[in-house]
Design an enzyme around this catalytic site. Structure first.
Site, PDB file in Angstrom:
ATOM      1  N   LYS A   1       0.818  -1.213   0.000  1.00  0.00           N
ATOM      2  CA  LYS A   1       0.000   0.000   0.000  1.00  0.00           C
ATOM      3  C   LYS A   1       0.860   1.276   0.000  1.00  0.00           C
ATOM      4  O   LYS A   1       0.436   2.306  -0.498  1.00  0.00           O
ATOM      5  CB  LYS A   1      -0.916   0.025   1.230  1.00  0.00           C
TER       6      LYS A   1
HETATM    7  C1  LIG Z   1      -4.413  -4.813   0.612  1.00  0.00           C
HETATM    8  C2  LIG Z   1      -3.655  -6.066   0.573  1.00  0.00           C
HETATM    9  C3  LIG Z   1      -3.962  -7.085  -0.348  1.00  0.00           C
HETATM   10  C4  LIG Z   1      -5.148  -6.995  -1.273  1.00  0.00           C
HETATM   11  O1  LIG Z   1      -4.984  -5.997  -2.249  1.00  0.00           O
HETATM   12  P1  LIG Z   1      -6.268  -5.452  -3.030  1.00  0.00           P
HETATM   13  O2  LIG Z   1      -5.761  -4.318  -3.841  1.00  0.00           O
HETATM   14  O3  LIG Z   1      -7.239  -5.005  -1.979  1.00  0.00           O
HETATM   15  O4  LIG Z   1      -6.814  -6.563  -3.849  1.00  0.00           O
HETATM   16  C5  LIG Z   1      -3.135  -8.202  -0.390  1.00  0.00           C
HETATM   17  N1  LIG Z   1      -2.078  -8.332   0.445  1.00  0.00           N
HETATM   18  C6  LIG Z   1      -1.754  -7.375   1.349  1.00  0.00           C
HETATM   19  C7  LIG Z   1      -0.587  -7.590   2.248  1.00  0.00           C
HETATM   20  C8  LIG Z   1      -2.521  -6.208   1.438  1.00  0.00           C
HETATM   21  O5  LIG Z   1      -2.182  -5.271   2.326  1.00  0.00           O
END
Ligand SMILES: *Cc1c(COP(=O)(O)O)cnc(C)c1O
Length: 497
Positions: A113
């Protein structure tokens, strides 16, 4: 570039407006009117550039109302001021079976993120100025654990912004909870919700689209925006890392020009995998997309049957950031794949809201299956894979990434054509230390910090400083509300009626 709402194609806004608003007032998501295509020469021109330089060039294609200089400032601030622990920002690791892991977690909060949330505040503050509205931006965020901390880190003390994060009380790892509860900064607030991630996300969406709430904010010189992947400003930076990863693979000779590869993405809200799909539309030779889920397998079922049905039990798993039953960004994919049929999108997503369910036609399902496949893996399979990858490669993978590795291996084993496989690695294993330590046979009967030490002893991988230092930080936020109480809580904390 012009942006439309998935629920109203006639609505046209600039990229700055799309980013400033976050979500369209009609409940739809902003989508680009077209997807820019890159030629072989364009990819060639990205070789040799730093991540921040590549990103600035690619942003220019989507954020056309920003100047080159502004974009370069944004990418410098996000990627070149030391918040990422490696100068490349993203790294590629190779496992013994030849599959590759695209490590996207070298940022300040140890999850992918950060790739988008380190830059979103810079986009957003500039977008607000461009739209000519002089209001304070209130970022409301629902999180399944990682978005919350990454958004808090990105928006902390950014002038002209406030940020409030809602997370499911029992739905995040203890490390994730600590990271959020101890967040520093004058403009931040964190609150737990009695419920799961979908309750948090629904609560936030309802607040966003409530006209009375919007009016109350406007009267107080404020406006909402979103740091969730419903915000276009989150998706573009994610498109960038897939383009950049392809260019890096070309530079390293892992791929030859135009050589196809398969990509697996551990998926929750469908943001990360959708970004990969956009990269594919731009010309990155991704031949197949594998959507990896945990036992909250609403997407696997959707890809297999064409029926999206959220009426099912919600399960808390060891990969909590994927514990989601409403994958918001699927709306964008369906908008594009139906030839921008906004009436159809309104119907399906209206049905999702009222009945929790919609079904797409056979013909569309077949086209989706030509590009995507999905599979799901339970906690036992996830932990087995962590153990296996660790013993075979000495490589420590987090729980989400391990779900991806399971899905990737399963796909490759069954696929007619063997393609190079890239797997999005979405979090640092220390973030989910307890499950990871258990998976490699360590003793987990200890508090979360002791677990970090044991994991380091056993694996030799260094504890990220950002997690080690949490031990000495004080908990600042311990509020808990129910989903219904969220609007009142927001008003109270913003000091508005
Ligand atoms: C947010 C997240 C996901 C999922 O990603 P999306 O974009 O919501 O599909 C997978 N793994 C981790 C570690 C995350 O923080």
């Amino acid at each position: 570039m012009i942006y439309h709402s998935t629920r109203n194609k006639a609505l046209c806004v600039s990229s700055a407006e799309a980013i400033a608003q976050g979500i369209s007032a009609d409940g739809g998501l902003f989508v680009p009117a077209s997807v820019p295509e890159l030629s072989a020469a364009d990819f060639e021109a990205l070789k040799g550039l730093s991540y921040a330089e590549r990103a600035a060039r690619l942003f220019k294609l989507y954020l056309t109302d920003f100047t080159d200089e502004e974009l370069r400032e944004c990418t410098h601030n996000a990627y070149e001021t030391g918040s990422f622990e490696t100068p490349n920002v993203q790294e590629i690791a190779t496992l013994a079976d030849g599959s590759m892991l695209l490590e996207l977690w070298h940022g300040p909060t140890c999850a992918f993120k950060d790739m988008a949330l380190q830059i979103l505040p810079h986009f957003l503050t500039r977008s607000i100025k461009k739209t000519g509205i002089d209001r304070e931006v209130v970022i409301l965020t629902a999180t399944s654990g990682d978005t919350g901390k990454a958004a808090l880190a990105g928006f902390r003390d950014v002038p002209g912004t406030k940020i409030m994060v809602f997370y499911p009380e029992d739905g995040v790892s203890s490390m994730q909870k600590r990271q959020m509860q101890t967040q520093e900064g004058e403009n931040v607030r964190v609150c737990a919700v009695k419920g799961n991630f979908d309750d948090c996300q629904n609560g936030v969406k309802a607040i966003f689209t409530d006209p009375d709430m919007q009016k109350a904010l406007a009267e107080n010189g404020m406006q909402f925006s979103s740091a969730n992947s419903i915000n276009w400003g989150r998706l573009v930076p994610q498109i960038v890392y897939y383009v950049s990863a392809y260019v890096t693979m070309l530079e390293k000779g892992i791929l030859s020009e135009g050589q196809g590869f398969a990509l697996t993405v551990p998926t929750g809200n469908f943001g990360n995998i959708l970004a990969a799909w956009y990269a594919k539309q731009m010309g990155v030779p991704i031949r197949h997309l594998v959507c990896a889920s945990n036992i909250n397998k609403v997407l696997t079922d959707f890809i297999d049957t064409g029926i999206y049905d959220r009426n099912r039990d919600f399960h808390a798993t060891v990969s909590p950031s994927m514990d989601i039953l409403i994958s918001s960004n699927l709306e964008r994919l369906l908008y594009h794949m139906t030839g921008e049929d906004d009436a159809q999108i309104r119907e399906w997503f209206g049905a999702l809201k009222t009945d929790g369910k919609y079904q797409i036609p056979e013909e569309l399902k077949n086209r989706i299956q030509a590009e995507f496949s999905g599979s799901f893996w339970d906690d036992a399979a996830t932990k087995d894979m962590i153990g296996k990858v660790f013993s075979e490669n000495g490589y420590l993978s987090d729980t989400h990434t391990a779900v991806g590795i399971c899905a990737a291996r399963d796909y490759s084993a069954k696929a007619a054509e063997q393609l190079p496989m890239l797997i999005a690695s979405t979090a640092n294993p220390y973030k989910f230390g307890k499950a990871v330590l258990e998976a490699i046979g360590g003793d987990t009967g200890a508090d979360e910090y002791e677990i970090l030490d044991r994991l380091q002893e056993k694996s030799g991988m260094k504890i990220p400083a950002a997690l080690a230092e949490l031990k000495t930080k004080t908990v600042r936020f311990s509020d808990v509300v129910s989903g219904d109480e969220m609007p009142a809580y927001v008003k109270e904390k913003l000091g508005i009626q």
